[in-house]
Design a protein around this motif. Structure first.
Motif, PDB file in Angstrom:
ATOM      1  N   PHE A 167      30.260  28.839  28.206  1.00 41.69           N
ATOM      2  CA  PHE A 167      31.630  29.291  27.951  1.00 41.69           C
ATOM      3  C   PHE A 167      32.228  28.513  26.780  1.00 41.69           C
ATOM      4  CE2 PHE A 167      30.740  29.772  32.492  1.00 41.69           C
ATOM      5  CZ  PHE A 167      30.934  31.141  32.647  1.00 41.69           C
ATOM      6  N   ALA A 168      32.672  29.242  25.764  1.00 42.63           N
ATOM      7  CA  ALA A 168      33.220  28.593  24.574  1.00 42.63           C
ATOM      8  C   ALA A 168      34.651  28.116  24.787  1.00 42.63           C
ATOM      9  CB  ALA A 168      33.161  29.546  23.384  1.00 42.63           C
ATOM     10  N   ALA A 169      35.356  28.728  25.747  1.00 46.99           N
ATOM     11  CA  ALA A 169      36.763  28.397  25.955  1.00 46.99           C
ATOM     12  C   ALA A 169      37.152  28.687  27.393  1.00 46.99           C
ATOM     13  CB  ALA A 169      37.643  29.196  24.996  1.00 46.99           C
ATOM     14  N   LYS A 170      38.281  28.135  27.806  1.00 51.90           N
ATOM     15  CA  LYS A 170      38.777  28.355  29.168  1.00 51.90           C
ATOM     16  C   LYS A 170      39.057  29.842  29.408  1.00 51.90           C
ATOM     17  CE  LYS A 170      42.920  26.880  30.328  1.00 51.90           C
ATOM     18  NZ  LYS A 170      44.066  26.035  30.770  1.00 51.90           N
ATOM     19  N   GLU A 171      39.506  30.523  28.391  1.00 49.41           N
ATOM     20  CA  GLU A 171      39.788  31.951  28.515  1.00 49.41           C
ATOM     21  C   GLU A 171      38.523  32.736  28.864  1.00 49.41           C
ATOM     22  OE1 GLU A 171      40.915  35.257  25.315  1.00 49.41           O
ATOM     23  OE2 GLU A 171      42.563  33.844  25.672  1.00 49.41           O
ATOM     24  N   ASP A 172      37.372  32.287  28.338  1.00 46.40           N
ATOM     25  CA  ASP A 172      36.106  32.952  28.665  1.00 46.40           C
ATOM     26  C   ASP A 172      35.788  32.818  30.155  1.00 46.40           C
ATOM     27  OD1 ASP A 172      35.733  33.625  25.989  1.00 46.40           O
ATOM     28  OD2 ASP A 172      34.697  31.743  25.563  1.00 46.40           O
ATOM     29  N   LEU A 173      36.093  31.662  30.707  1.00 41.45           N
ATOM     30  CA  LEU A 173      35.890  31.453  32.141  1.00 41.45           C
ATOM     31  C   LEU A 173      36.799  32.365  32.954  1.00 41.45           C
ATOM     32  CD1 LEU A 173      35.399  27.612  32.612  1.00 41.45           C
ATOM     33  CD2 LEU A 173      34.138  29.401  33.819  1.00 41.45           C
ATOM     34  N   ALA A 174      38.049  32.442  32.559  1.00 40.75           N
ATOM     35  CA  ALA A 174      38.987  33.310  33.271  1.00 40.75           C
ATOM     36  C   ALA A 174      38.525  34.756  33.211  1.00 40.75           C
ATOM     37  CB  ALA A 174      40.383  33.173  32.671  1.00 40.75           C
ATOM     38  N   HIS A 175      38.029  35.165  32.056  1.00 37.40           N
ATOM     39  CA  HIS A 175      37.558  36.542  31.907  1.00 37.40           C
ATOM     40  C   HIS A 175      36.344  36.799  32.793  1.00 37.40           C
ATOM     41  CE1 HIS A 175      35.999  40.164  29.807  1.00 37.40           C
ATOM     42  NE2 HIS A 175      37.283  40.400  29.648  1.00 37.40           N
ATOM     43  N   ALA A 176      35.439  35.827  32.893  1.00 41.40           N
ATOM     44  CA  ALA A 176      34.270  35.974  33.764  1.00 41.40           C
ATOM     45  C   ALA A 176      34.696  36.128  35.221  1.00 41.40           C
ATOM     46  CB  ALA A 176      33.346  34.772  33.600  1.00 41.40           C
ATOM     47  N   ILE A 177      35.693  35.358  35.640  1.00 45.29           N
ATOM     48  CA  ILE A 177      36.198  35.446  37.007  1.00 45.29           C
ATOM     49  C   ILE A 177      36.832  36.815  37.258  1.00 45.29           C
ATOM     50  CG2 ILE A 177      37.969  34.558  38.587  1.00 45.29           C
ATOM     51  CD1 ILE A 177      37.368  31.769  37.331  1.00 45.29           C
ATOM     52  N   LEU A 178      37.621  37.298  36.299  1.00 46.10           N
ATOM     53  CA  LEU A 178      38.248  38.607  36.450  1.00 46.10           C
ATOM     54  C   LEU A 178      37.190  39.718  36.506  1.00 46.10           C
ATOM     55  CD1 LEU A 178      41.304  38.216  34.046  1.00 46.10           C
ATOM     56  CD2 LEU A 178      41.379  38.468  36.540  1.00 46.10           C
ATOM     57  N   GLN A 179      36.114  39.569  35.749  1.00 49.76           N
ATOM     58  CA  GLN A 179      35.027  40.548  35.817  1.00 49.76           C
ATOM     59  C   GLN A 179      34.398  40.577  37.209  1.00 49.76           C
ATOM     60  OE1 GLN A 179      32.611  39.183  32.436  1.00 49.76           O
ATOM     61  NE2 GLN A 179      32.843  41.213  31.521  1.00 49.76           N
ATOM     62  N   LEU A 180      34.111  39.398  37.745  1.00 46.77           N
ATOM     63  CA  LEU A 180      33.506  39.323  39.073  1.00 46.77           C
ATOM     64  C   LEU A 180      34.457  39.850  40.136  1.00 46.77           C
ATOM     65  CD1 LEU A 180      31.796  35.825  38.781  1.00 46.77           C
ATOM     66  CD2 LEU A 180      30.649  38.044  38.886  1.00 46.77           C
ATOM     67  N   GLN A 181      35.725  39.538  39.991  1.00 44.83           N
ATOM     68  CA  GLN A 181      36.713  40.017  40.946  1.00 44.83           C
ATOM     69  C   GLN A 181      36.803  41.543  40.903  1.00 44.83           C
ATOM     70  OE1 GLN A 181      39.871  41.497  40.799  1.00 44.83           O
ATOM     71  NE2 GLN A 181      40.397  41.123  42.940  1.00 44.83           N
ATOM     72  N   SER A 182      36.759  42.103  39.706  1.00 43.04           N
ATOM     73  CA  SER A 182      36.825  43.555  39.554  1.00 43.04           C
ATOM     74  C   SER A 182      35.624  44.229  40.205  1.00 43.04           C
ATOM     75  CB  SER A 182      36.895  43.915  38.068  1.00 43.04           C
ATOM     76  OG  SER A 182      36.895  45.322  37.887  1.00 43.04           O
ATOM     77  N   ARG A 183      34.433  43.676  39.993  1.00 41.79           N
ATOM     78  CA  ARG A 183      33.230  44.255  40.598  1.00 41.79           C
ATOM     79  C   ARG A 183      33.286  44.183  42.114  1.00 41.79           C
ATOM     80  NH1 ARG A 183      29.204  40.906  36.650  1.00 41.79           N
ATOM     81  NH2 ARG A 183      29.784  41.937  34.682  1.00 41.79           N
ATOM     82  N   ALA A 184      33.764  43.049  42.634  1.00 42.90           N
ATOM     83  CA  ALA A 184      33.880  42.902  44.081  1.00 42.90           C
ATOM     84  C   ALA A 184      34.880  43.900  44.648  1.00 42.90           C
ATOM     85  CB  ALA A 184      34.291  41.473  44.432  1.00 42.90           C
ATOM     86  N   ALA A 185      36.002  44.087  43.950  1.00 43.47           N
ATOM     87  CA  ALA A 185      37.013  45.044  44.404  1.00 43.47           C
ATOM     88  C   ALA A 185      36.478  46.468  44.364  1.00 43.47           C
ATOM     89  CB  ALA A 185      38.267  44.924  43.543  1.00 43.47           C
ATOM     90  N   GLN A 186      35.695  46.782  43.338  1.00 48.00           N
ATOM     91  CA  GLN A 186      35.106  48.125  43.251  1.00 48.00           C
ATOM     92  C   GLN A 186      34.152  48.391  44.407  1.00 48.00           C
ATOM     93  OE1 GLN A 186      33.425  48.277  39.299  1.00 48.00           O
ATOM     94  NE2 GLN A 186      35.436  48.163  38.319  1.00 48.00           N
ATOM     95  N   ARG A 187      33.422  47.363  44.833  1.00 51.12           N
ATOM     96  CA  ARG A 187      32.537  47.534  45.986  1.00 51.12           C
ATOM     97  C   ARG A 187      33.339  47.774  47.257  1.00 51.12           C
ATOM     98  NH1 ARG A 187      29.588  43.441  43.188  1.00 51.12           N
ATOM     99  NH2 ARG A 187      30.538  41.780  44.438  1.00 51.12           N
ATOM    100  N   VAL A 188      34.459  47.078  47.379  1.00 54.70           N
ATOM    101  CA  VAL A 188      35.334  47.289  48.535  1.00 54.70           C
ATOM    102  C   VAL A 188      35.871  48.723  48.541  1.00 54.70           C
ATOM    103  CG1 VAL A 188      37.549  46.647  49.568  1.00 54.70           C
ATOM    104  CG2 VAL A 188      35.986  44.871  48.789  1.00 54.70           C
ATOM    105  N   VAL A 189      36.290  49.195  47.376  1.00 53.18           N
ATOM    106  CA  VAL A 189      36.799  50.566  47.254  1.00 53.18           C
ATOM    107  C   VAL A 189      35.709  51.570  47.631  1.00 53.18           C
ATOM    108  CG1 VAL A 189      37.555  52.327  45.616  1.00 53.18           C
ATOM    109  CG2 VAL A 189      38.586  50.059  45.560  1.00 53.18           C
ATOM    110  N   ALA A 190      34.506  51.365  47.099  1.00 51.32           N
ATOM    111  CA  ALA A 190      33.405  52.288  47.393  1.00 51.32           C
ATOM    112  C   ALA A 190      33.109  52.331  48.888  1.00 51.32           C
ATOM    113  CB  ALA A 190      32.157  51.875  46.614  1.00 51.32           C
TER     114      ALA A 190
END
Length: 215
Positions: free
Chosen positions: A50-73
């Protein structure tokens, strides 16, 4: 192969440590040095991934989105009503927040001043669109009063859900979240669902809360 596996494990460790700190302290109050110390890795290891803290936050939001999509499915695969699918989704996301620091941090990051990079959508927008679709379906299925403004209700529900976690973070343990979600739904049901259909959804809210708390 072994080196790649170690790299993936290190990346996951860093993400989990960052998520834990973002949830506890907030995005702005967490530094990369804090994350390095919490993850027990070197700065070099962090910067490799991760080049910056923002990259970490974005990675977390990506994982959260995928997890939420699985819940929706999962909620939609059960073949219930639109309102039932929406209820199951909110309790499913609450369960993720209780069990995993990454989705939990995602709820807090949704309120932080972070630029979300396409094709990822902002969590609020993603959840708002889903809630709007489900409330529209619930009106069509006569599970909500016909004069309900679904846009307003969807916006209020998403704010209620996120705010419950944000406001409760410093006041009560995360394990209380399923109960707060049940309280939210009891209010929504009482205000928006026709009287003859309320018992079904009151019972469902109680059942879903119990399932999350005992999982």
């Amino acid at each position: 192969m072994a080196r790649q596996l170690r790299a993936e494990q290190t990346r996951a460790t860093i993400i989990t440590a960052a998520a834990d700190l973002f949830d506890q302290r907030g995005y702005e109050s967490t530094s990369l040095s804090d994350i390095v110390a919490h993850a027990k890795v070197t700065k070099g290891a962090l910067y490799f991934h991760f080049a910056a803290k923002e990259d970490l936050a974005h990675a977390i939001l990506q994982l959260q989105s995928r997890a939420a999509q699985r819940v929706v499915a999962d909620a939609e695969s059960r073949g219930g009503s639109s309102l039932e699918a929406l209820m199951r989704t909110t309790f499913g996301i609450a369960r993720l927040a209780v069990e995993d620091p990454v989705p939990r941090a995602g709820l807090r990051l949704a309120t932080a001043d972070i630029a979300v990079r396409p094709p990822l959508r902002h969590p609020f927008t993603e959840w708002l669109d889903f809630a709007t679709r489900k409330f529209t379906g619930a009106v069509r299925e006569a599970d909500l009063h016909g004069d309900v403004d679904v846009g307003v209700v969807a916006h209020s529900l998403v704010c209620f859900f996120i705010g419950t976690r944000v406001a409760g973070r410093s006041l009560e343990p995360v394990g209380r979240l399923p109960r707060r979600v049940a309280e939210m739904w009891h209010l929504v049901i009482r205000g928006l669902v026709p009287v003859h259909r309320r018992p079904r959804y009151v019972t469902l809210a109680t059942q879903l809360e119990r399932e999350v708390r005992t999982a």
